[in-house]
Design an enzyme around this catalytic site. Structure first.
Site, PDB file in Angstrom:
ATOM      1  N   GLY A   1      61.229  47.516 -63.972  1.00 49.23           N
ATOM      2  CA  GLY A   1      59.874  47.539 -64.511  1.00 49.23           C
ATOM      3  C   GLY A   1      59.620  48.808 -65.313  1.00 49.23           C
ATOM      4  O   GLY A   1      58.503  49.313 -65.373  1.00 49.23           O
ATOM      5  N   LYS A   2      60.666  49.295 -65.971  1.00 49.64           N
ATOM      6  CA  LYS A   2      60.508  50.484 -66.823  1.00 49.64           C
ATOM      7  C   LYS A   2      59.538  50.226 -67.954  1.00 49.64           C
ATOM      8  O   LYS A   2      58.730  51.074 -68.313  1.00 49.64           O
ATOM      9  CB  LYS A   2      61.869  50.836 -67.449  1.00 49.64           C
ATOM     10  CG  LYS A   2      62.486  52.075 -66.901  1.00 49.64           C
ATOM     11  CD  LYS A   2      63.734  52.444 -67.672  1.00 49.64           C
ATOM     12  CE  LYS A   2      64.613  51.261 -67.873  1.00 49.64           C
ATOM     13  NZ  LYS A   2      65.664  51.293 -68.802  1.00 49.64           N
TER      14      LYS A   2
ATOM     15  N   LYS B   1      69.377  58.207 -51.361  1.00 50.73           N
ATOM     16  CA  LYS B   1      70.633  58.662 -51.966  1.00 50.73           C
ATOM     17  C   LYS B   1      70.869  58.123 -53.384  1.00 50.73           C
ATOM     18  O   LYS B   1      71.234  58.894 -54.291  1.00 50.73           O
ATOM     19  CB  LYS B   1      71.810  58.322 -51.044  1.00 50.73           C
ATOM     20  CG  LYS B   1      73.099  59.062 -51.359  1.00 50.73           C
ATOM     21  CD  LYS B   1      72.997  60.558 -51.112  1.00 50.73           C
ATOM     22  CE  LYS B   1      73.199  60.877 -49.645  1.00 50.73           C
ATOM     23  NZ  LYS B   1      72.975  62.320 -49.377  1.00 50.73           N
TER      24      LYS B   1
ATOM     25  N   LYS C   1      61.353  65.144 -49.332  1.00 51.73           N
ATOM     26  CA  LYS C   1      62.818  65.170 -49.337  1.00 51.73           C
ATOM     27  C   LYS C   1      63.343  64.896 -50.756  1.00 51.73           C
ATOM     28  O   LYS C   1      64.195  65.632 -51.270  1.00 51.73           O
ATOM     29  CB  LYS C   1      63.328  64.096 -48.374  1.00 51.73           C
ATOM     30  CG  LYS C   1      64.835  64.044 -48.251  1.00 51.73           C
ATOM     31  CD  LYS C   1      65.228  63.010 -47.198  1.00 51.73           C
ATOM     32  CE  LYS C   1      66.720  62.724 -47.289  1.00 51.73           C
ATOM     33  NZ  LYS C   1      67.104  61.608 -46.428  1.00 51.73           N
TER      34      LYS C   1
ATOM     35  N   CYS D   1      54.889  26.286 -82.408  1.00 51.37           N
ATOM     36  CA  CYS D   1      56.081  26.302 -83.252  1.00 51.37           C
ATOM     37  C   CYS D   1      56.907  25.028 -83.053  1.00 51.37           C
ATOM     38  O   CYS D   1      56.473  23.970 -83.476  1.00 51.37           O
ATOM     39  CB  CYS D   1      56.870  27.584 -83.015  1.00 51.37           C
ATOM     40  SG  CYS D   1      57.825  28.053 -84.467  1.00 51.37           S
TER      41      CYS D   1
ATOM     42  N   ARG E   1      62.221  28.369 -89.120  1.00 56.54           N
ATOM     43  CA  ARG E   1      62.777  27.967 -90.412  1.00 56.54           C
ATOM     44  C   ARG E   1      62.145  26.691 -90.926  1.00 56.54           C
ATOM     45  O   ARG E   1      61.928  26.529 -92.104  1.00 56.54           O
ATOM     46  CB  ARG E   1      64.273  27.705 -90.284  1.00 56.54           C
ATOM     47  CG  ARG E   1      65.058  28.935 -90.061  1.00 56.54           C
ATOM     48  CD  ARG E   1      66.543  28.722 -90.229  1.00 56.54           C
ATOM     49  NE  ARG E   1      67.173  29.990 -89.946  1.00 56.54           N
ATOM     50  CZ  ARG E   1      67.422  30.410 -88.731  1.00 56.54           C
ATOM     51  NH1 ARG E   1      67.145  29.643 -87.695  1.00 56.54           N
ATOM     52  NH2 ARG E   1      67.951  31.593 -88.530  1.00 56.54           N
TER      53      ARG E   1
ATOM     54  N   HIS F   1      53.074  31.731 -83.458  1.00 55.97           N
ATOM     55  CA  HIS F   1      53.114  32.129 -82.046  1.00 55.97           C
ATOM     56  C   HIS F   1      51.887  32.976 -81.709  1.00 55.97           C
ATOM     57  O   HIS F   1      51.943  34.205 -81.758  1.00 55.97           O
ATOM     58  CB  HIS F   1      54.387  32.929 -81.764  1.00 55.97           C
ATOM     59  CG  HIS F   1      55.638  32.116 -81.883  1.00 55.97           C
ATOM     60  ND1 HIS F   1      56.194  31.455 -80.813  1.00 55.97           N
ATOM     61  CD2 HIS F   1      56.423  31.845 -82.948  1.00 55.97           C
ATOM     62  CE1 HIS F   1      57.283  30.809 -81.215  1.00 55.97           C
ATOM     63  NE2 HIS F   1      57.445  31.041 -82.503  1.00 55.97           N
TER      64      HIS F   1
ATOM     65  N   GLU G   1      50.709  33.566 -78.928  1.00 50.85           N
ATOM     66  CA  GLU G   1      50.899  34.328 -77.679  1.00 50.85           C
ATOM     67  C   GLU G   1      51.180  35.811 -77.926  1.00 50.85           C
ATOM     68  O   GLU G   1      50.856  36.657 -77.103  1.00 50.85           O
ATOM     69  CB  GLU G   1      52.017  33.708 -76.830  1.00 50.85           C
ATOM     70  CG  GLU G   1      53.441  33.791 -77.394  1.00 50.85           C
ATOM     71  CD  GLU G   1      53.807  32.602 -78.283  1.00 50.85           C
ATOM     72  OE1 GLU G   1      52.879  31.954 -78.818  1.00 50.85           O
ATOM     73  OE2 GLU G   1      55.013  32.340 -78.450  1.00 50.85           O
TER      74      GLU G   1
HETATM   75  N1  GLN Z   1      63.559  25.725 -84.404  1.00 54.28           N
HETATM   76  C1  GLN Z   1      62.307  25.593 -85.070  1.00 54.28           C
HETATM   77  C2  GLN Z   1      62.347  26.207 -86.454  1.00 54.28           C
HETATM   78  O1  GLN Z   1      63.232  26.946 -86.761  1.00 54.28           O
HETATM   79  C3  GLN Z   1      61.185  26.201 -84.259  1.00 54.28           C
HETATM   80  C4  GLN Z   1      61.297  27.674 -84.061  1.00 54.28           C
HETATM   81  C5  GLN Z   1      60.374  28.180 -83.007  1.00 54.28           C
HETATM   82  O2  GLN Z   1      59.865  27.415 -82.193  1.00 54.28           O
HETATM   83  N2  GLN Z   1      60.167  29.477 -82.936  1.00 54.28           N
HETATM   84  O3  GLN Z   1      61.469  25.983 -87.247  1.00 54.28           O
END
Ligand code: GLN
Length: 538
Positions: free
Chosen positions: A16-17, A188, A222, A380, A461, A506, A508
């Site tokens: 957990g660094k 230790k 210690k 995605c 892609r 994404h 997230e």
């Molecule tokens: N493999 C898919 C693409 O290249 C989705 C990529 C992803 O979900 N990050 O478009």
């Protein structure tokens, strides 16, 4: 001038660094300092982009399109700042740049060596990442004693000489194992890993000890004696029910005061941790539970969907519900009955991924959610498979390509754009980093974001194929977001459905514990509604 906190690790990995480094960042920021985090990864890969999620967990993407270690995600969530390519260093990056300079003749005939050329390059990058900051927290990946970590440890040792010992703190994160037979914690391994650090010239200022059992004062004394740190600099980190409690735990033990003292910075302000306390309280004490099925292809690795999992928790915190995430292996849906497997779910999330394995299972999950009005959120690859499912089963658009040719795009509705043709699944052009997106009026997305113009991070892609846009829209799929400057479809929705939203990006990556991502927020809100309606029926 900037000051530095260097975080090293000893005894074992996975201590957990990253969370410790992120928590230090949080506390220093809450003390009013301008802070950032930097991760050093001693592997030879130039970046994390080529690494398998089964081995290394999630790849985190920054606004500027850097594919980085998942610890950068922890940092962004802990310090609530957007990071960039500068915040991630690897051995691969350092060696590539030094070798490039050598080929250019920059070293004027000199012998190019690990010390000083590699170590100088490392230091210059650290100093660059600290520009304009009060404090940069630098985490060295791996464990003290690893061969590949040595140049980095040597570089951070030299940093104290370069910027002054009073501007540098060394914080060593270590393990205190508990021996069941002896019924005691053992010091230790920590002593040995501190010896290893001292052998290379680094005298740690403080020790953060991961333990499963409480450490008593005698034990702290210690360790202090053997490792040559003051007893108050021996800090204990127990396994916490949520990582978001770590800043509070470290603060209670005076860690931030100690760092400020070492760095000669004013320590007269108390950090306001009320928002973090609220996050932890809601995470722990919210009475209701929503069950979310995470239908993915890397579900066996606990960190493969790390940011997705955290973003779901953030949204749960905002709605005062506990989010119970159940991983569903996409391939299992192909073998079994999707309805039976997914029946428990108040919401289904299909995350990103690469390659053809599991995509049929994702398509089955998307169909189940669409037909049964179960909240569905695709990210995605997940969004792409929602579109394929809709094309196949609603528009009767037949599959076009063989899977081998076009792994993620089994139906012509998802394709490689012309300028990308011929580029295969390794290297080559990916759409990476932040792109703007304009939302359509009256959509769930526009409502969730509360604005019509957004920016989100990409890593893929394949794209939605505009040739089929009209046909899909005529059948009821709504294009809710478009990257106007490139004419790329980014969000699809299904009007009339409780929550059917797929995003090519994404979201997230941008979710924060105190500020959930709008689409995760909307998804969890719908899942809560679904759960309550289900409970009423029962
Ligand atoms: N493999 C898919 C693409 O290249 C989705 C990529 C992803 O979900 N990050 O478009």
């Amino acid at each position: 001038m900037s000051k530095y906190v260097f975080v090293t690790g000893g005894v074992v990995s996975s201590l957990g660094k990253g969370i410790t480094a992120g928590s230090i960042g949080t506390l220093l920021k809450k003390r009013g300092l301008k802070v950032s985090n930097l991760k050093i990864d001693p592997y030879l890969n130039v970046d994390a982009g080529t690494m398998n999620p089964f081995q290394h967990g999630e790849v985190f993407v920054t606004d500027d399109g850097a594919e980085t270690d998942l610890d950068l995600g922890h940092y962004e969530r802990f310090i609530d700042e957007s990071l960039s390519e500068r915040n991630s260093i690897t051995t691969g990056k350092i060696y590539s740049s030094v070798i490039k300079k050598e080929r250019r003749g920059d070293y004027l005939g000199g012998t190019v060596q690990v010390i000083p050329h590699i170590t100088n390059d490392i230091q210059e990058r650290i100093i660059k990442a600290a520009e304009g900051l009060d404090v940069l927290v630098v985490e060295i990946g791996g464990t003290v004693g690893d061969i590949e970590g040595q140049p980095f440890l040597e570089a951070i040792r030299q940093m104290a000489v370069r910027v002054g010992r009073e501007n540098v703190v060394y914080c060593h994160v270590t393990l205190m194992p508990y021996l069941e037979a002896a019924k005691e914690l053992k010091t230790k391994p920590t002593q040995h890993s501190v010896q290893e650090l001292r052998r290379i010239g680094i005298l740690p200022n403080m020790l953060v000890c991961r333990t499963s059992h409480p450490m008593d004062e005698g034990m702290k004394h210690k360790i202090a004696l053997f490792c040559d740190v003051p007893p108050e600099a021996v800090i204990e980190v127990r396994d916490e029910p949520t990582i978001y409690n770590v800043p509070m735990s470290l603060h209670k033990q005076g860690l931030d005061d100690l760092i400020l003292k070492y760095l000669g910075l004013p320590d007269d302000t108390e950090p306001d941790l009320s928002d973090w306390l609220k996050v932890v309280d809601r995470f722990m004490n919210s009475p209701e539970v929503v069950n979310i099925a995470l239908v993915g292809k890397y579900v066996q690795h606990k960190d493969a969907y790390l940011s997705v999992v955290e973003a779901l928790y953030h949204a749960g915190i905002a709605h005062s519900v506990r989010v119970n995430i159940v991983s569903v292996e996409a391939e299992d849906l192909e073998k079994g009955d999707p309805a039976a497997i997914l029946k428990f779910a108040d919401g289904i999330l299909i995350p990103g991924g690469f390659g053809v394995r599991g995509v049929e299972g994702m398509i089955l999950a998307a169909r189940y959610a669409r037909e049964n009005n179960v909240p569905l959120f695709g990210i995605c690859l997940g969004m792409q498979m929602m579109v394929v499912e809709f094309a196949r089963n609603v528009c009767s658009l037949p599959d076009a390509h063989s899977k081998e040719m076009n792994p993620a795009a089994m139906n012509p509705v998802i394709h490689l754009m012309e300028e990308q043709e011929g580029i295969h699944d390794k290297g080559g052009t990916m759409r990476l980093g932040a792109y703007p997106c304009d939302l359509a009026e009256g959509t769930k997305s526009a409502q969730a974001y509360g604005t019509m113009h957004i920016t989100e991070r990409h890593r893929h892609r394949y794209e939605f194929n505009n040739v089929y846009r009209e046909r899909l829209e005529k059948s009821g799929l709504k294009v809710a977001g478009v990257c106007t400057e490139r004419n790329l479809v980014e969000i699809v929705e299904l009007p009339g459905h409780i929550w059917y939203v797929g995003g090519q990006f994404h979201g997230e990556y941008k979710s924060r514990p105190t500020r959930p991502h709008p689409l995760f927020d909307g998804f969890i809100e719908a899942a809560v509604r679904f759960m309550r309606a289900k409970a009423k029926e029962a």
